[in-house]
Motif scaffolding. Structure first.
Motif, mmCIF file in Angstrom:
data_model
loop_
_atom_site.group_PDB
_atom_site.id
_atom_site.type_symbol
_atom_site.label_atom_id
_atom_site.label_comp_id
_atom_site.label_asym_id
_atom_site.label_seq_id
_atom_site.Cartn_x
_atom_site.Cartn_y
_atom_site.Cartn_z
ATOM 1 N N PRO A 1 0.855 -1.379 -0.024
ATOM 2 C CA PRO A 1 -0.035 -0.085 0.012
ATOM 3 C C PRO A 1 0.748 1.200 -0.040
ATOM 4 N N HIS A 2 1.875 1.317 0.850
ATOM 5 C CA HIS A 2 2.573 2.484 0.972
ATOM 6 C C HIS A 2 3.331 2.863 -0.504
ATOM 7 N N VAL A 3 3.613 1.905 -1.174
ATOM 8 C CA VAL A 3 4.332 2.011 -2.611
ATOM 9 C C VAL A 3 3.147 2.631 -3.509
ATOM 10 N N LEU A 4 2.124 2.084 -3.364
ATOM 11 C CA LEU A 4 0.966 2.400 -4.206
ATOM 12 C C LEU A 4 0.632 4.187 -3.982
ATOM 13 N N ARG A 5 0.498 4.273 -2.912
ATOM 14 C CA ARG A 5 0.037 5.643 -2.439
ATOM 15 C C ARG A 5 1.393 6.618 -2.937
ATOM 16 N N ARG A 6 2.392 6.096 -2.904
ATOM 17 C CA ARG A 6 3.440 7.057 -3.467
ATOM 18 C C ARG A 6 3.370 7.227 -4.798
ATOM 19 N N MET B 1 -6.354 -3.555 -6.742
ATOM 20 C CA MET B 1 -4.820 -3.163 -6.200
ATOM 21 C C MET B 1 -4.532 -3.747 -4.854
ATOM 22 N N ALA B 2 -3.347 -3.897 -4.253
ATOM 23 C CA ALA B 2 -3.066 -4.077 -3.218
ATOM 24 C C ALA B 2 -3.969 -5.128 -2.547
ATOM 25 N N GLU B 3 -3.930 -6.526 -3.344
ATOM 26 C CA GLU B 3 -4.857 -7.348 -2.859
ATOM 27 C C GLU B 3 -4.651 -7.999 -1.527
ATOM 28 N N GLY B 4 -5.818 -7.970 -0.655
ATOM 29 C CA GLY B 4 -5.889 -8.444 0.946
ATOM 30 C C GLY B 4 -5.794 -7.136 1.621
ATOM 31 N N TYR B 5 -5.547 -5.947 1.106
ATOM 32 C CA TYR B 5 -5.427 -4.708 2.031
ATOM 33 C C TYR B 5 -6.814 -4.009 2.025
ATOM 34 N N LYS B 6 -7.029 -3.292 3.154
ATOM 35 C CA LYS B 6 -8.342 -2.615 3.233
ATOM 36 C C LYS B 6 -8.158 -1.166 2.398
ATOM 37 N N GLN B 7 -9.457 -0.967 1.654
ATOM 38 C CA GLN B 7 -9.482 0.305 0.892
ATOM 39 C C GLN B 7 -10.535 1.220 1.607
ATOM 40 N N ALA B 8 -10.472 2.468 1.319
ATOM 41 C CA ALA B 8 -11.415 3.237 2.079
ATOM 42 C C ALA B 8 -12.060 4.493 1.271
ATOM 43 N N ASN B 9 -13.416 4.676 1.394
ATOM 44 C CA ASN B 9 -13.982 5.691 0.957
ATOM 45 C C ASN B 9 -13.644 7.155 1.577
ATOM 46 N N SER C 1 -2.692 4.148 8.004
ATOM 47 C CA SER C 1 -1.512 4.230 7.309
ATOM 48 C C SER C 1 -0.360 4.911 7.708
ATOM 49 N N SER C 2 0.835 4.661 7.250
ATOM 50 C CA SER C 2 2.207 5.455 7.415
ATOM 51 C C SER C 2 2.335 6.149 6.526
ATOM 52 N N ASP C 3 2.775 7.420 6.500
ATOM 53 C CA ASP C 3 3.359 8.226 5.513
ATOM 54 C C ASP C 3 2.309 8.726 4.564
ATOM 55 N N SER C 4 1.123 9.214 4.929
ATOM 56 C CA SER C 4 0.007 9.446 4.116
ATOM 57 C C SER C 4 -0.409 10.759 3.980
ATOM 58 N N PRO D 1 -15.753 8.135 -7.153
ATOM 59 C CA PRO D 1 -16.279 6.593 -7.048
ATOM 60 C C PRO D 1 -15.212 5.622 -7.594
ATOM 61 N N GLY D 2 -14.847 4.761 -6.881
ATOM 62 C CA GLY D 2 -13.684 3.806 -7.396
ATOM 63 C C GLY D 2 -12.347 4.059 -7.262
ATOM 64 N N CYS D 3 -11.914 5.336 -6.939
ATOM 65 C CA CYS D 3 -10.601 5.877 -6.630
ATOM 66 C C CYS D 3 -10.547 5.829 -5.080
ATOM 67 N N MET D 4 -10.307 4.738 -4.356
ATOM 68 C CA MET D 4 -10.057 4.594 -3.089
ATOM 69 C C MET D 4 -8.761 5.136 -2.450
ATOM 70 N N PHE D 5 -8.990 5.310 -1.201
ATOM 71 C CA PHE D 5 -7.583 5.565 -0.544
ATOM 72 C C PHE D 5 -7.283 4.243 0.121
ATOM 73 N N ILE D 6 -5.879 3.694 -0.082
ATOM 74 C CA ILE D 6 -5.372 2.519 0.354
ATOM 75 C C ILE D 6 -4.879 2.471 1.433
ATOM 76 N N THR D 7 -5.247 1.641 2.474
ATOM 77 C CA THR D 7 -4.696 1.733 3.927
ATOM 78 C C THR D 7 -3.596 0.485 4.078
ATOM 79 N N ASP D 8 -2.810 0.377 5.096
ATOM 80 C CA ASP D 8 -1.816 -0.480 5.534
ATOM 81 C C ASP D 8 -2.475 -1.706 5.963
ATOM 82 N N LEU D 9 -3.694 -1.514 6.559
ATOM 83 C CA LEU D 9 -4.405 -2.698 7.254
ATOM 84 C C LEU D 9 -4.884 -3.790 6.415
#
Length: 515
Positions: free
Chosen positions: A30-35, A50-58, A98-101, A271-279
């Motif tokens: 996730p942190h790489v994707l966010r960057r 993206m980032a399979e298995g990690y939580k994404q957020a509205n 998330s770290s560094d977001s 819609p569909g453009c989520m924030f990707i978390t480290d969780l």
């Protein structure tokens, strides 16, 4: 020429880099994707897959004066709006997620709303940094988070296969309103092979922060959706032969709430453009039959499925077994259809209004010619349905109208409560107190209805109620169907030690705890 060749080579290198990045999005951390997103190096339209298995957020960003009410709105509609984190005013980070977001830059695309109107889309909110100092960010769970769990269960995710954003639709289902926040539920739709419906429910019901189990399976018209090929948000996703449209509560409900509250300034993700978390998604283990969902088809036209816990389904099957005995040797066994009690009660449970018919002339040499096997069961069903706040009408022929009016009037004065009717009443109570079924009925909006449990329990048939009602029928000349006797019996079977025992057994099953 050399310059043109260099430009062409640079373009190829860029395309190759994009293909490499896009191909690895599933496995990138996730942190790489966010960057990468922060640097605007992706030309894709959504974060599904993206980032399979990690939580994404509205994401919903509102002025701090609206924050408390919006948080209450989220708690009141936890299905579409599972709250992962609420920031402090002006805080662009979310350390627990998330770290560094930086929420100003870490979504693929944002929408700007002014007085309820979308006035633009942006790749970054940095130009609004000053206004954001007085604003609060809400991070809400997203169904993209459960896609890996669905795939792990051997279920295709059609929107990922088709390289499309998920389809999102506005429904006719109202959310529970809080202050200025009011809107209808928005849902996502994923086509699921019919044989995989239960697996899809099992895979997602454990992930409550990613919207949990579906809120509807089958005909979209029952949600007020007219055309699946025309989603309100996202892309149309095609169903394969044998696929069933399955709908989950969607965090874009929050966007609709922002539109309707008409705040002077607000921001959301596109819609569909989520924030990707480290969780990572929690793998919650379902431990008891009370928590295990089952899927049942309750109608083919319109196509409609329902969800109920394994525990509740088994209790209703036990009720069906209890009433399947035939002490009067009247051939009841030939009328018995396996699991029809469960299917019938699920259908009734979803209905807003119910029509009950009763009355059957069997004693033509008497006045009235009615038998007493019918009205008690009909009234038992009606009593529970009224307690469940459904519209109920009892229908009988003109000949028996006045008689049934008198019986019903007296029954209402007593409080009322036929074995089939008793079983339906008890089964409806079991369904209503099943948390899994209650959530499905509510479409995961509003608060659980199980708080009304005591009122429903008092509406169930009891030996005392039935005894009094049978006495009322005898007073009106309504006779036992088999013997024409004006005694305390139904179909030739004595009330005491037969019918009363059956009522007690049914009630014991209703109140029996999990095994």
């Amino acid at each position: 020429m050399t310059s043109r060749m260099a430009s062409s080579e640079s373009k190829k290198n860029l395309e190759a880099e994009e293909m490499f990045v896009a191909g690895g999005l599933k496995s990138l951390l996730p942190h790489v994707l966010r960057r990468i997103i922060r640097c605007n190096r992706l030309s894709i339209s959504n974060t599904s897959g993206m980032a399979e298995g990690y939580k994404q957020a509205n994401v919903v960003i509102l002025h701090k004066s609206l924050a408390d009410d919006f948080e209450k709105f989220c708690h009141a509609n936890a299905g579409p709006l599972p709250l992962l984190y609420r920031s402090k005013p002006g805080d662009w980070k979310c350390p627990s997620l998330s770290s560094d977001s930086d929420i100003r830059t870490d979504c693929l695309q944002y929408r700007v709303y002014e007085h309820g109107a979308c006035t633009g889309t942006l790749k970054s909110l940095k130009e609004y940094s000053e206004q954001l100092k007085d604003m609060v960010t809400f991070y809400l769970g997203c169904s993209f988070s459960f896609e890996k769990a669905v795939q792990n269960a051997g279920i295709p995710v059609r929107n990922v296969e088709q390289k499309r954003n998920v389809s999102m639709y506005k429904t006719a289902v109202p959310c529970y309103s809080i202050s200025t926040f009011c809107c209808n539920l928005v849902v996502t739709m994923r086509p699921i092979p019919e044989s995989k419906l239960e697996a899809a429910v099992l895979a997602t019901s454990k992930l409550k922060e990613a919207h949990g189990a579906p809120v509807h399976m089958g005909d979209p018209g029952l949600l007020g959706i007219q055309d699946l090929s025309k989603p309100d948000y996202g892309d149309p996703v095609h169903l394969h032969p044998g696929d069933i449209p399955v709908f989950w509560a969607c965090g874009v409900t929050g966007v609709e709430a922002v539109i309707n509250c008409r705040a002077p300034l607000a921001f959301t993700h596109s819609p569909g453009c989520m924030f990707i978390t480290d969780l990572k998604n929690d793998n919650v283990t379902v431990r008891s039959s009370r928590e295990v969902p089952q899927v049942h088809c309750i109608s083919q036209d319109p196509l409609h499925y329902s969800i109920v816990s394994a525990e509740a389904a088994q209790k209703i099957k036990n009720l069906e077994t209890l009433i399947g005995i035939d002490p009067g040797d009247r051939g009841i066994i030939h009328l018995h259809c396996q699991d029809e009690l469960l299917k019938a009660c699920l259908s009734i449970s979803h209905a807003r209004s119910v029509l009950i018919t009763t009355g059957f002339p069997t004693h033509f040499t008497y006045e009235p010619p009615e038998e007493n096997d019918g009205p008690p069961g009909a009234l038992a069903i009606a009593a529970v349905l009224q307690a469940l706040e459904k519209e109920v009408a009892i229908v009988t022929d003109q000949r028996a109208m006045n008689l049934n009016k008198k019986i019903i009037e007296e029954a209402v004065q007593l409080g009322v409560s036929n074995w089939g009717g008793y079983a339906i009443a008890c089964a409806l109570y079991i369904l209503s107190t099943c948390e899994i079924h209650d959530r499905y009925l509510r479409k995961a909006v509003g608060f659980p209805q199980i708080s009304k449990k005591m009122g429903w329990l008092s509406a169930l048939p009891s030996v005392t109620k039935e005894e009094n009602l049978l006495k009322t029928l005898v007073q009106h000349g309504v006779r036992s169907g088999k013997t024409a006797s004006l005694e305390m019996e139904v179909d030739g079977l004595p009330f005491y030690d037969t019918h009363s025992v059956m009522i007690e057994k049914l009630l014991q099953e209703v109140q029996r705890g999990p095994s």
